[in-house]
Enzyme design. Structure first.
Site, PDB file in Angstrom:
ATOM      1  N   GLU A   1       0.832  -1.217   0.000  1.00  0.00           N
ATOM      2  CA  GLU A   1       0.000   0.000   0.000  1.00  0.00           C
ATOM      3  C   GLU A   1       0.861   1.260   0.000  1.00  0.00           C
ATOM      4  O   GLU A   1       2.068   1.219   0.261  1.00  0.00           O
ATOM      5  CB  GLU A   1      -0.950  -0.036   1.203  1.00  0.00           C
ATOM      6  CG  GLU A   1      -1.906  -1.224   1.103  1.00  0.00           C
ATOM      7  CD  GLU A   1      -2.981  -1.251   2.169  1.00  0.00           C
ATOM      8  OE1 GLU A   1      -2.857  -0.544   3.190  1.00  0.00           O
ATOM      9  OE2 GLU A   1      -3.962  -2.001   1.965  1.00  0.00           O
TER      10      GLU A   1
ATOM     11  N   CYS B   1      -1.680  -4.696  -5.779  1.00  0.00           N
ATOM     12  CA  CYS B   1      -2.261  -5.922  -5.231  1.00  0.00           C
ATOM     13  C   CYS B   1      -1.249  -7.073  -5.263  1.00  0.00           C
ATOM     14  O   CYS B   1      -0.301  -7.069  -6.057  1.00  0.00           O
ATOM     15  CB  CYS B   1      -3.474  -6.341  -6.047  1.00  0.00           C
ATOM     16  SG  CYS B   1      -4.884  -5.247  -5.911  1.00  0.00           S
TER      17      CYS B   1
ATOM     18  N   GLU C   1      -1.603 -10.088  -6.400  1.00  0.00           N
ATOM     19  CA  GLU C   1      -1.573 -10.821  -7.671  1.00  0.00           C
ATOM     20  C   GLU C   1      -0.681 -10.118  -8.690  1.00  0.00           C
ATOM     21  O   GLU C   1       0.115 -10.736  -9.392  1.00  0.00           O
ATOM     22  CB  GLU C   1      -2.996 -10.937  -8.263  1.00  0.00           C
ATOM     23  CG  GLU C   1      -3.977 -11.671  -7.374  1.00  0.00           C
ATOM     24  CD  GLU C   1      -4.733 -10.759  -6.416  1.00  0.00           C
ATOM     25  OE1 GLU C   1      -4.129  -9.815  -5.885  1.00  0.00           O
ATOM     26  OE2 GLU C   1      -5.928 -11.001  -6.202  1.00  0.00           O
TER      27      GLU C   1
HETATM   28  N1  THU Z   1      -5.947  -6.390  -2.608  1.00  0.00           N
HETATM   29  C1  THU Z   1      -5.124  -7.348  -3.166  1.00  0.00           C
HETATM   30  O1  THU Z   1      -3.925  -7.392  -2.886  1.00  0.00           O
HETATM   31  N2  THU Z   1      -5.674  -8.222  -4.031  1.00  0.00           N
HETATM   32  C2  THU Z   1      -6.978  -8.265  -4.374  1.00  0.00           C
HETATM   33  O2  THU Z   1      -7.373  -9.090  -5.179  1.00  0.00           O
HETATM   34  C3  THU Z   1      -7.924  -7.340  -3.784  1.00  0.00           C
HETATM   35  C4  THU Z   1      -7.347  -6.279  -2.917  1.00  0.00           C
HETATM   36  C5  THU Z   1      -5.375  -5.459  -1.643  1.00  0.00           C
HETATM   37  C6  THU Z   1      -5.287  -4.025  -2.076  1.00  0.00           C
HETATM   38  C7  THU Z   1      -5.288  -3.285  -0.762  1.00  0.00           C
HETATM   39  O3  THU Z   1      -3.976  -3.209  -0.256  1.00  0.00           O
HETATM   40  C8  THU Z   1      -6.100  -4.180   0.162  1.00  0.00           C
HETATM   41  O4  THU Z   1      -6.178  -5.439  -0.478  1.00  0.00           O
HETATM   42  C9  THU Z   1      -7.488  -3.673   0.456  1.00  0.00           C
HETATM   43  O5  THU Z   1      -8.160  -3.371  -0.692  1.00  0.00           O
END
Ligand code: THU
Length: 135
Positions: free
Chosen positions: A44, A53, A55
């Site tokens: 983040e 994210c 993935e």
């Molecule tokens: N997030 C992911 O890493 N992968 C996902 O498929 C959905 C959301 C993360 C982004 C952010 O840091 C946190 O989850 C909350 O949205």
């Protein structure tokens, strides 16, 4: 590499998540057709939009190392390591997957229990995806 093994790697990868704003930690484990596993976690940012994210972290690590062919990805996420719900990839990550993977690419979603997971395909998650190839 079994589905359960790949999911356990994704859960372990979530421990490295940098998620001070949401507290939502996600891990991903991406298996290449050559048998290598690339791990990813969400990272983040205080200005929010640069957040990456789990993935996409895994895909970008793999692609930057020269990988282009992928077998399956496992994803697990939740508040502070509690995987009580399935964490489905966001739309942006689905689009990135579709850049490199076909409709039969497997997406495994892990939960707390070792045998508790769902197996979806990219085609189910992102039907009618955008592609310049179709133009
Ligand atoms: N997030 C992911 O890493 N992968 C996902 O498929 C959905 C959301 C993360 C982004 C952010 O840091 C946190 O989850 C909350 O949205």
């Amino acid at each position: 590499m079994t589905n359960v093994e790949l999911i356990e790697k994704a859960k372990k990868a979530a421990e490295n998540a940098y998620a001070p704003y949401s507290g939502f930690k996600v891990g991903a484990a991406l298996l290449t057709k050559s048998g290598r596993v690339y791990l990813g976690c969400n990272i983040e940012s205080s200005s929010f939009s640069p957040t990456n994210c789990a993935e996409r972290t895994a895909f970008f690590k793999a692609v930057s190392e020269g990988e282009r062919e992928f077998e399956k990805i496992a994803v697990a996420g939740g508040k502070n390591g509690d995987f009580s719900d399935y964490c489905t990839p966001c739309g942006v990550c689905r689009q990135v997957m579709s850049e490199f993977c076909g409709e039969d690419f497997k997406v495994l979603l892990g939960k707390n229990g070792e045998e508790e997971y769902r197996e979806l395909t990219l085609g189910e998650l992102l039907p009618h995806s955008f592609s310049l190839k179709a133009q």
